[in-house]
Write a protein that holds these residues in place. Structure first.
Motif, PDB file in Angstrom:
ATOM      1  N   VAL A 122      10.641  80.250  43.182  1.00  0.00           N
ATOM      2  CA  VAL A 122      10.912  81.453  42.383  1.00  0.00           C
ATOM      3  C   VAL A 122      10.592  81.172  40.920  1.00  0.00           C
ATOM      4  O   VAL A 122       9.943  81.979  40.244  1.00  0.00           O
ATOM      5  CB  VAL A 122      12.379  81.908  42.554  1.00  0.00           C
ATOM      6  CG1 VAL A 122      12.746  82.972  41.531  1.00  0.00           C
ATOM      7  CG2 VAL A 122      12.606  82.416  43.971  1.00  0.00           C
ATOM      8  N   LEU A 123      11.029  80.010  40.430  1.00  0.00           N
ATOM      9  CA  LEU A 123      10.762  79.662  39.033  1.00  0.00           C
ATOM     10  C   LEU A 123       9.258  79.509  38.787  1.00  0.00           C
ATOM     11  O   LEU A 123       8.743  79.997  37.777  1.00  0.00           O
ATOM     12  CB  LEU A 123      11.491  78.375  38.636  1.00  0.00           C
ATOM     13  CG  LEU A 123      11.332  77.965  37.175  1.00  0.00           C
ATOM     14  CD1 LEU A 123      11.841  79.052  36.230  1.00  0.00           C
ATOM     15  CD2 LEU A 123      12.053  76.653  36.904  1.00  0.00           C
ATOM     16  N   TYR A 140      19.203  71.684  32.658  1.00  0.00           N
ATOM     17  CA  TYR A 140      18.190  72.740  32.642  1.00  0.00           C
ATOM     18  C   TYR A 140      18.546  73.789  31.590  1.00  0.00           C
ATOM     19  O   TYR A 140      17.723  74.142  30.744  1.00  0.00           O
ATOM     20  CB  TYR A 140      18.105  73.359  34.043  1.00  0.00           C
ATOM     21  CG  TYR A 140      17.352  74.663  34.162  1.00  0.00           C
ATOM     22  CD1 TYR A 140      15.965  74.682  34.279  1.00  0.00           C
ATOM     23  CD2 TYR A 140      18.031  75.889  34.201  1.00  0.00           C
ATOM     24  CE1 TYR A 140      15.278  75.886  34.428  1.00  0.00           C
ATOM     25  CE2 TYR A 140      17.349  77.085  34.348  1.00  0.00           C
ATOM     26  CZ  TYR A 140      15.972  77.077  34.453  1.00  0.00           C
ATOM     27  OH  TYR A 140      15.298  78.262  34.596  1.00  0.00           O
ATOM     28  N   GLN A 141      19.804  74.271  31.615  1.00  0.00           N
ATOM     29  CA  GLN A 141      20.220  75.291  30.663  1.00  0.00           C
ATOM     30  C   GLN A 141      20.259  74.751  29.233  1.00  0.00           C
ATOM     31  O   GLN A 141      19.852  75.445  28.301  1.00  0.00           O
ATOM     32  CB  GLN A 141      21.589  75.864  31.057  1.00  0.00           C
ATOM     33  CG  GLN A 141      21.503  76.756  32.266  1.00  0.00           C
ATOM     34  CD  GLN A 141      22.826  77.425  32.599  1.00  0.00           C
ATOM     35  OE1 GLN A 141      23.866  77.126  32.021  1.00  0.00           O
ATOM     36  NE2 GLN A 141      22.780  78.357  33.540  1.00  0.00           N
ATOM     37  N   ARG A 142      20.723  73.515  29.070  1.00  0.00           N
ATOM     38  CA  ARG A 142      20.745  72.916  27.720  1.00  0.00           C
ATOM     39  C   ARG A 142      19.337  72.819  27.150  1.00  0.00           C
ATOM     40  O   ARG A 142      19.091  73.126  25.988  1.00  0.00           O
ATOM     41  CB  ARG A 142      21.384  71.524  27.761  1.00  0.00           C
ATOM     42  CG  ARG A 142      22.829  71.510  27.347  1.00  0.00           C
ATOM     43  CD  ARG A 142      23.325  70.105  27.035  1.00  0.00           C
ATOM     44  NE  ARG A 142      23.218  69.169  28.121  1.00  0.00           N
ATOM     45  CZ  ARG A 142      24.124  69.043  29.098  1.00  0.00           C
ATOM     46  NH1 ARG A 142      25.185  69.799  29.122  1.00  0.00           N
ATOM     47  NH2 ARG A 142      23.946  68.152  30.048  1.00  0.00           N
ATOM     48  N   ARG A 143      18.403  72.386  27.976  1.00  0.00           N
ATOM     49  CA  ARG A 143      17.011  72.247  27.527  1.00  0.00           C
ATOM     50  C   ARG A 143      16.436  73.609  27.132  1.00  0.00           C
ATOM     51  O   ARG A 143      15.767  73.734  26.102  1.00  0.00           O
ATOM     52  CB  ARG A 143      16.173  71.601  28.629  1.00  0.00           C
ATOM     53  CG  ARG A 143      14.765  71.301  28.221  1.00  0.00           C
ATOM     54  CD  ARG A 143      14.732  70.127  27.261  1.00  0.00           C
ATOM     55  NE  ARG A 143      13.349  69.764  27.019  1.00  0.00           N
ATOM     56  CZ  ARG A 143      12.884  69.424  25.835  1.00  0.00           C
ATOM     57  NH1 ARG A 143      13.692  69.318  24.811  1.00  0.00           N
ATOM     58  NH2 ARG A 143      11.621  69.129  25.682  1.00  0.00           N
ATOM     59  N   LEU A 144      16.689  74.631  27.941  1.00  0.00           N
ATOM     60  CA  LEU A 144      16.201  75.966  27.598  1.00  0.00           C
ATOM     61  C   LEU A 144      16.809  76.467  26.292  1.00  0.00           C
ATOM     62  O   LEU A 144      16.106  77.027  25.454  1.00  0.00           O
ATOM     63  CB  LEU A 144      16.503  76.967  28.721  1.00  0.00           C
ATOM     64  CG  LEU A 144      15.521  77.022  29.872  1.00  0.00           C
ATOM     65  CD1 LEU A 144      15.948  78.063  30.889  1.00  0.00           C
ATOM     66  CD2 LEU A 144      14.111  77.283  29.403  1.00  0.00           C
ATOM     67  N   ALA A 158      12.147  72.548  31.078  1.00  0.00           N
ATOM     68  CA  ALA A 158      13.517  72.628  31.589  1.00  0.00           C
ATOM     69  C   ALA A 158      13.562  72.295  33.079  1.00  0.00           C
ATOM     70  O   ALA A 158      14.497  71.645  33.551  1.00  0.00           O
ATOM     71  CB  ALA A 158      14.094  74.014  31.330  1.00  0.00           C
ATOM     72  N   MET A 159      12.551  72.708  33.817  1.00  0.00           N
ATOM     73  CA  MET A 159      12.510  72.456  35.248  1.00  0.00           C
ATOM     74  C   MET A 159      12.475  70.960  35.552  1.00  0.00           C
ATOM     75  O   MET A 159      12.927  70.526  36.614  1.00  0.00           O
ATOM     76  CB  MET A 159      11.294  73.152  35.872  1.00  0.00           C
ATOM     77  CG  MET A 159      11.278  73.085  37.391  1.00  0.00           C
ATOM     78  SD  MET A 159       9.944  74.033  38.141  1.00  0.00           S
ATOM     79  CE  MET A 159       8.547  73.001  37.797  1.00  0.00           C
ATOM     80  N   ALA A 160      11.987  70.172  34.627  1.00  0.00           N
ATOM     81  CA  ALA A 160      11.939  68.714  34.828  1.00  0.00           C
ATOM     82  C   ALA A 160      13.326  68.127  35.038  1.00  0.00           C
ATOM     83  O   ALA A 160      13.461  67.035  35.587  1.00  0.00           O
ATOM     84  CB  ALA A 160      11.255  68.056  33.631  1.00  0.00           C
TER      85      ALA A 160
END
Length: 181
Positions: free
Chosen positions: A87-88, A150-154, A173-175
């Motif tokens: 989805v991402l 993921y959320q922190r990176r975004l 972020a996906m990494a």
């Protein structure tokens, strides 16, 4: 300013209105936080639909099977199960398309005479669009390993949206999401 008072939810009143006025399309709204609640609101009612707000934004995968619940009498079509990662990746493709269109529009508008402030408005518009493109998938990995990172990176990358495309921010972020998710 004071908060406005929120009246209690009364889905039974909505059902009564839907039954009393069958020529109207009545949609129920409020307090819907799971698929079971959608089913409860539609199973024995004449309501035409259900609006879901914050719940689907905060837990998008909790609503992945909504079509199976709502359209049980529709011809069965087999769709392969999608992973959150797929989805991402699909959303990243969408972001690339949208930013390409935005870039084309920006280039076209630069060819027209305009006040000096136009460049700042264009940059603000690009940043605004990039942030909007990130919003739908911000909670995609809720409850999964790596979600916090993921959320922190975004959040960190969106502060520099003028320098990063939405697709590159999402890939970075996906990494933080393990391949097993």
């Amino acid at each position: 300013l004071q908060n406005r008072s929120v009246p209690p939810l009364r889905p039974n009143v909505v059902n009564r209105i839907a039954n009393d006025f069958p020529s109207l399309q009545v949609i129920t709204n409020g307090g819907v936080d799971c698929l079971e609640e959608i089913h409860r609101r539609t199973a024995h009612s004449s309501v035409a639909g259900v609006m879901v707000g914050r719940a689907v934004i905060n837990h998008p995968c909790a609503f992945a099977a909504v079509d199976d619940i709502l359209w049980t009498d529709a011809p069965s079509t087999v769709h392969p199960a999608k992973t959150r990662r797929s989805v991402l990746l699909g959303h990243i493709e969408y972001c690339l398309e949208q930013e390409s269109k935005l870039k084309q529009c920006t280039l076209l508008s630069r060819n027209q005479p305009a006040p000096n402030s136009r460049k700042n408005k264009e940059e603000d518009s690009i940043i605004w669009h990039r942030r909007r493109l990130l919003a739908p998938v911000f909670h995609l990995f809720m409850g999964e390993e790596g979600n916090d990172q993921y959320q922190r990176r975004l959040r960190k990358l969106v502060e520099r949206a003028e320098r990063h495309t939405s697709s590159s921010m999402l890939l970075a972020a996906m990494a933080h999401i393990p391949g097993s998710v």
